[in-house]
Scaffold this motif. Structure first.
Motif, short mmCIF file in Angstrom:
data_model
loop_
_atom_site.label_atom_id
_atom_site.label_comp_id
_atom_site.label_asym_id
_atom_site.label_seq_id
_atom_site.Cartn_x
_atom_site.Cartn_y
_atom_site.Cartn_z
N THR A 1 -10.88 3.27 -8.74
CA THR A 1 -10.99 4.02 -7.48
C THR A 1 -12.14 3.88 -6.50
O THR A 1 -13.71 4.27 -7.44
N SER B 1 -6.85 3.00 -4.76
CA SER B 1 -7.83 2.35 -5.25
C SER B 1 -9.28 3.06 -4.15
O SER B 1 -9.75 3.29 -4.58
N ARG B 2 -8.42 3.62 -3.22
CA ARG B 2 -9.60 4.58 -2.73
C ARG B 2 -9.52 6.30 -1.79
O ARG B 2 -7.36 6.88 -2.05
N LYS C 1 0.40 -1.08 -0.53
CA LYS C 1 0.15 -0.11 -0.19
C LYS C 1 0.43 1.47 -0.48
O LYS C 1 1.76 1.38 0.93
N TRP D 1 -3.17 3.49 -2.81
CA TRP D 1 -2.96 2.58 -4.33
C TRP D 1 -2.84 1.87 -3.37
O TRP D 1 -2.11 1.16 -2.06
N ASP D 2 -3.54 0.50 -3.40
CA ASP D 2 -3.83 -0.38 -2.98
C ASP D 2 -3.46 -1.54 -3.64
O ASP D 2 -4.49 -1.68 -4.76
N ALA E 1 -5.87 -4.12 -4.48
CA ALA E 1 -7.52 -4.30 -4.83
C ALA E 1 -7.27 -4.50 -6.22
O ALA E 1 -6.91 -4.09 -7.55
N THR E 2 -9.12 -4.97 -6.43
CA THR E 2 -9.50 -5.47 -7.89
C THR E 2 -10.00 -4.15 -8.67
O THR E 2 -10.69 -4.70 -9.83
#
Length: 200
Positions: free
Chosen positions: A183, A144-145, A118, A175-176, A179-180
């Motif tokens: 955002t 990602s979030r 991350k 940014w992960d 994550a698939t």
């Protein structure tokens, strides 16, 4: 040479970067802003705070129980000084920092390369804007979030009395690597400022 950066991450030889040098231009991150991140995101493995300043954020990150590595381009007496993140040899599972404003894009590009799991940056919410960032960052590597603060963060020079509220909206951009999906836009619940304003 003045060890500051251009917007693209290159060194700026003559103009001082705002909020990056010792004295009145240095603005530590309030503890509650870091607590909001670690209360809502899990970080597994070592954490590198790559613009640690006086250790304000690093001291909060240590509460995760993870090993925290601290460095900064400027030596402010905490962590490893004179360490240029943008040209560093180091990598880490997680990187969390509040980057110098004028070097945010360079920090994103470098962080994506150096973080194994991350990568989280505290940035102005307006960082989402801009045609250049849309082309160079958000098209190929969107966060990602994005955790938007419900309360305004006010940055004060080190050692000054803290009062009033800021006028700029901030968010944690995460940014992960695991994550698939695309955002995800999220909001921190109000109350972190009151809960953690007394310190780490």
């Amino acid at each position: 040479m003045d060890a500051t950066y251009y917007l693209n991450g290159g060194f700026k030889p003559t103009t001082k970067r705002f909020a990056d040098l010792d004295g009145p231009d240095f603005f530590p991150t309030p503890a509650w802003a870091t607590h909001a991140l670690i209360d809502n995101e899990e970080f597994v493995g070592d954490i590198w705070e790559s613009a640690c300043g006086n250790g304000a954020m690093s001291k909060v990150l240590e509460r995760t129980g993870n090993q925290v590595i601290s460095s900064d381009l400027i030596d402010r007496g905490y962590g490893e000084g004179n360490h240029d993140f943008l040209n560093s040899w180091r990598k880490a599972p997680n990187i969390i920092t509040n980057p110098p404003y004028n070097a945010a894009e360079g920090f994103v590009q470098t962080g994506l390369e150096k973080a194994g799991k991350k990568f989280a940056l505290l940035l102005r919410l307006a960082f989402l804007e801009g045609a250049n960032r849309q082309r160079t960052i958000f098209t190929d590597a969107p966060p990602s979030r994005v955790w938007v603060f419900s309360e305004r963060i006010t940055f004060y020079p080190a050692g000054t009395v803290q009062k009033g509220t800021g006028t700029t909206a901030y968010a944690w951009f995460v940014w992960d690597k695991d994550a698939t999906s695309g955002t995800e836009l999220k909001w921190f619940k109000p109350g972190y400022k009151a809960l953690y304003s007394s310190g780490p």
